[in-house]
Design a protein around this motif. Structure first.
Motif, PDB file in Angstrom:
ATOM      1  N   CYS A 170      41.171   9.082  22.589  1.00  0.00           N
ATOM      2  CA  CYS A 170      41.583   7.686  22.713  1.00  0.00           C
ATOM      3  C   CYS A 170      40.898   7.091  23.925  1.00  0.00           C
ATOM      4  O   CYS A 170      40.843   7.704  24.989  1.00  0.00           O
ATOM      5  CB  CYS A 170      43.100   7.591  22.868  1.00  0.00           C
ATOM      6  N   CYS A 219      50.556   3.523  24.956  1.00  0.00           N
ATOM      7  CA  CYS A 219      49.465   3.400  23.972  1.00  0.00           C
ATOM      8  C   CYS A 219      49.914   4.085  22.688  1.00  0.00           C
ATOM      9  O   CYS A 219      50.194   5.275  22.675  1.00  0.00           O
ATOM     10  CB  CYS A 219      48.189   4.053  24.493  1.00  0.00           C
ATOM     11  N   CYS A 254      47.651   7.325  21.421  1.00  0.00           N
ATOM     12  CA  CYS A 254      47.648   8.655  22.045  1.00  0.00           C
ATOM     13  C   CYS A 254      48.935   8.920  22.798  1.00  0.00           C
ATOM     14  O   CYS A 254      49.102   9.992  23.377  1.00  0.00           O
ATOM     15  CB  CYS A 254      46.451   8.800  22.964  1.00  0.00           C
TER      16      CYS A 254
HETATM   17 ZN   LIG Z   1      45.502   5.718  24.065  1.00  0.00          ZN
END
Ligand SMILES: [Zn+2]
Length: 293
Positions: free
Chosen positions: A237, A270, A273
């Motif tokens: 990511c 996020c 991830c």
């Molecule tokens: Zn991420």
């Protein structure tokens, strides 16, 4: 065996094919999202399909996103891959548990349910390419096969598999995609059909210690497989605090001022991830100054 993708042609370029071993990247996704076994299998299949499909993108910055949305308890999942073997993804409900299917397997189709598959190719143009098809079984491989046939008009065969250890870590993961060019001869098609009927399964083959190249040699037996290239694959990511800050800026002055007035640090997550980013009140004040509206 580290994760990698092979690309190949066969039968004098009448067939194009991909195969991958993805155990490490599926295990990385499982760890990041703490997924239940059925979600690990579902997300792992989609990650594997996505990372192979990503290699067909032409540009370095092009992105391919596979979005599954269904009425099953998992609700859906999203996977994004680039052209260099990087892939990331998440499930909306990562901890869903389901009893095994009638065949005693992880019930991926049951977790996904009925719904849609969207394929989004962002190639730096104004509008991304979007293809949308109905989910056939929710088992992912069949859904991608149907997408290729109806949306891209490319007859394909897709095999994807994730095998779990007893402790629910990933034991094997991988897959293949075989695609027919428009001029493929009938004799080649019937040979391929025979090979596919004899083929056990992706995870059986990988669990026997076979490589993606050997998997393709089984699926494309007697068809002069020519490996054109190989590429490492990984769960990756590209998020960082700067990108998250940009996302906060985009929500606008009013909301950020409200966060500051609560006088508490905030935590931003996020999705792809599951990394958490913390912003102190002081940092939020600095972000506010960068806001134009
Ligand atoms: Zn991420």
């Amino acid at each position: 065996m580290a994760d990698y993708i092979v690309r190949a042609t066969a039968a004098n370029a009448q067939i194009r094919a991909f195969a991958a071993t993805t155990r490490e990247l599926v295990e990385a996704a499982r760890k990041a999202h703490d997924t239940s076994p059925v979600v690990t299998a579902a997300l792992g299949r989609l990650l594997t399909g996505g990372v192979m499909m990503g290699t067909t993108l032409k540009g370095e910055k092009d992105l391919l996103t596979l979005q599954v949305s269904g009425d099953g308890p998992m609700k859906g999942m999203t996977v994004t891959a680039d052209s260099q073997g990087n892939v990331k993804g998440y499930a909306i409900k990562p901890q869903v548990m389901l009893p095994p299917s009638a065949l005693g397997k992880l019930d991926v189709g049951g977790a996904v349910g009925k719904g849609m598959l969207r394929v989004i190719k962002d190639m730096g143009l104004k509008e991304p390419y979007v293809g949308q098809t109905t989910l056939q079984t929710g088992e992912i491989a069949e859904d991608l096969t149907y997408y290729f046939a109806t949306s891209e008009q490319v007859p394909s065969s897709v095999g994807l598999g994730v095998l779990m250890e007893k402790d629910n870590t990933v034991k094997q993961a991988g897959g293949f995609i075989v695609q027919l060019m428009p001029f493929t001869e009938d004799t080649v098609i019937s040979k391929l059909e025979r090979n596919l009927a004899e083929f056990s399964s992706v995870t059986t083959v990988l669990n026997e210690g076979k490589t993606p190249e050997e998997m393709l040699n089984l699926v494309l037996k007697g068809m002069d497989v020519e490996i054109t290239d190989t590429m490492p694959a990984r769960f990756y990511c590209n998020c960082d605090k700067k990108r998250v800050e940009k996302a906060i800026i985009s929500i606008g002055k009013k909301e950020i001022s409200e966060m500051i007035s609560e006088n508490k640090p905030i935590e931003v997550n996020c999705h792809f991830c599951n990394t958490f980013y913390n912003f102190s009140v002081e940092e939020l004040k600095a972000v506010l100054k960068k806001c134009s509206k």
